[in-house]
Design an enzyme around this catalytic site. Structure first.
Site, PDB file in Angstrom:
ATOM      1  N   GLY A 171      45.255  45.344  38.362  1.00 54.75           N
ATOM      2  CA  GLY A 171      45.262  44.531  37.155  1.00 54.75           C
ATOM      3  C   GLY A 171      45.546  43.076  37.460  1.00 54.75           C
ATOM      4  O   GLY A 171      46.689  42.615  37.328  1.00 54.75           O
ATOM      5  N   TYR A 172      44.534  42.350  37.886  1.00 52.99           N
ATOM      6  CA  TYR A 172      44.683  40.924  38.210  1.00 52.99           C
ATOM      7  C   TYR A 172      43.895  40.051  37.238  1.00 52.99           C
ATOM      8  O   TYR A 172      44.451  39.295  36.453  1.00 52.99           O
ATOM      9  CB  TYR A 172      44.202  40.662  39.639  1.00 52.99           C
ATOM     10  N   SER A 173      42.563  40.139  37.285  1.00 56.15           N
ATOM     11  CA  SER A 173      41.711  39.230  36.517  1.00 56.15           C
ATOM     12  C   SER A 173      41.906  39.414  35.013  1.00 56.15           C
ATOM     13  O   SER A 173      42.180  40.523  34.540  1.00 56.15           O
ATOM     14  CB  SER A 173      40.238  39.462  36.860  1.00 56.15           C
ATOM     15  N   GLU A 204      43.412  42.986  50.926  1.00 56.31           N
ATOM     16  CA  GLU A 204      42.167  43.083  50.166  1.00 56.31           C
ATOM     17  C   GLU A 204      41.042  42.391  50.914  1.00 56.31           C
ATOM     18  O   GLU A 204      39.907  42.851  50.921  1.00 56.31           O
ATOM     19  CB  GLU A 204      42.334  42.457  48.776  1.00 56.31           C
ATOM     20  N   SER A 209      36.680  34.127  46.048  1.00 53.58           N
ATOM     21  CA  SER A 209      35.278  33.709  46.113  1.00 53.58           C
ATOM     22  C   SER A 209      34.992  32.965  47.415  1.00 53.58           C
ATOM     23  O   SER A 209      35.872  32.361  48.033  1.00 53.58           O
ATOM     24  CB  SER A 209      34.937  32.814  44.911  1.00 53.58           C
ATOM     25  N   ASN A 210      33.727  33.004  47.836  1.00 50.32           N
ATOM     26  CA  ASN A 210      33.358  32.357  49.089  1.00 50.32           C
ATOM     27  C   ASN A 210      33.530  30.849  49.044  1.00 50.32           C
ATOM     28  O   ASN A 210      33.723  30.208  50.079  1.00 50.32           O
ATOM     29  CB  ASN A 210      31.926  32.731  49.463  1.00 50.32           C
TER      30      ASN A 210
END
Length: 400
Positions: free
Chosen positions: A129-131, A246, A385-386
């Protein structure tokens, strides 16, 4: 850096191969072939985990004291490479690879004794539960509140893109317990049972037509303070530790296995002119470019492995691997879609199910190609994200 395995490591590799040959059932092999993302469905993931757990191999990265096998870094690398080579289904990473190391580092003795054995056996199944809606990838912008009330926190808000929340028994969750100071300073890390009153899980069906992610709503949900991991308002520290796991993990073995599949398929598919697709110069050039990228990633992973065995740490190489590995994976997906041509278009979710007798439209290997392509578009976003990885590389490698 020695690229050759020692005689002991070659013997270990042979033992892993023998185990996989004996224990990986035809059904599990089919499930592995038909996976369309990094996640396998719960039933088959747990079935494979139980087999590995009986052998003592369910958690290759765990310390022996918590039930790990005590492998060296090279042995872990060999094990994951061999699993990728034969297409074994993936184990759910949320418990084994993500929250478990955080519990080992920050948990109380009671939390370790309660959670770790059940994660290892698969009795507890976790989601992350992060985003949150509106916060994007900015975890510091989360707004879900946790208000102290006696021995509990009362939770209100929602989480989104929550993988396998519809199957999970527990969630590890970031919540806001303070609005003072820096946003990161008011975040707390909680371990939440998913059957608590006030939790609702709504499905989100992806472009691939699959139900893998969800939005989870919390309406006055009470959860014990005893299930807080680390100190109140110190959840950012716990989350950063977990994020290392992760973003970890190798890409090279999976990329090389994917390349072998693409070469085999190109030998069967017709090209634009007479002959096989494998004889088409343009397609062969793209395969060669993908192979060069995979080899470069493999060498970087070996350098990281060499550093780890020497007592070092991966440093910014983890960001390089995350960016390059995820984008190389997406290039393989594009090649696979191009090779399949019009047969990539049919939507065939029922035919992809394990044991299904629904006849595929087109070749059997084409069942998962479009769904995998669509799912893996997120590979360059999740886990940081990259664009963020390139910022890290710019700062730590290039000194910009």
């Amino acid at each position: 850096m020695d690229l050759e395995l020692s005689s002991a490591d070659r013997a270990f590799r042979d033992a892993v191969r023998a185990f996989l040959d004996a224990e990986l059932t035809p059904e599990l092999r089919q499930v592995g072939r038909r996976m369309t993302s990094v996640f396998c469905d719960k039933d088959h993931s747990l079935a494979w985990q139980r087999i590995l757990h009986a052998r003592g191999w369910a958690a290759p990265t765990w310390p022996v004291e918590y039930g790990g096998p005590g492998w060296t870094d090279i042995q872990r690398h060999v094990f994951f490479a061999e699993c990728a080579r034969v297409g074994a289904p993936h184990l759910a990473p949320m418990g084994l690879r993500m929250v478990a190391p955080a519990i080992m580092r920050f948990g109380t003795p009671e939390q370790k004794a309660r959670y770790l054995p059940r994660i290892l056996s698969g009795e507890d199944y976790w989601c992350q539960g992060y985003s949150e809606p509106g916060a994007g990838s900015d975890l510091a912008g989360l707004r879900m509140r946790a208000i102290p009330d006696g021995e509990d926190y009362v939770l209100d808000g929602s989480k989104i893109w929550t993988t396998h929340a519809h199957w999970a028994t527990h969630m590890f969750c970031l919540v806001r317990t303070s609005t003072e100071g820096k946003p990161q300073a008011g975040i707390t890390f909680l371990l939440i049972e998913m059957d608590r009153p006030g939790i609702r899980v709504d499905p989100i069906v992806t472009l691939a037509g699959e139900h893998e992610v969800n939005q989870v709503f919390f309406d006055a949900v009470r959860t014990p303070k005893a299930d807080r991991l680390g100190e109140e308002n110190q959840g950012w520290t716990v989350a950063k530790h977990l994020l290392e796991f992760e973003r970890g993990g190798g890409y090279a073995a999976g990329l090389q296995a994917g390349l072998e599949r693409l070469r085999s398929q190109a030998g069967d598919e017709a090209g634009d002119e007479t002959g096989r697709l494998l004889d088409d110069p343009h397609h062969r050039r793209r395969l060669a470019e993908a192979e060069i990228a995979a080899l470069a990633i493999d060498m970087t992973e070996r350098r990281v492995l060499s550093a780890l065995t020497g007592g070092g740490n991966p440093g910014p190489a983890s960001s390089i691997l995350k960016a390059q590995g995820s984008e190389a994976l997406q290039r393989l997906d594009e090649l696979a879609v191009d090779a399949l041509a019009t047969y990539a278009a049919p939507h065939q979710p029922q035919a992809r199910l394990a044991g299904s007798n629904a006849p595929p439209v087109g070749p059997e290997h084409g069942l998962t190609i479009m769904a995998r392509y669509l799912n893996n578009r997120a590979a360059s976003i999740y886990g940081g994200s990259n664009e963020i990885q390139r910022d890290i590389i710019a700062k730590l490698v290039l000194g910009l």
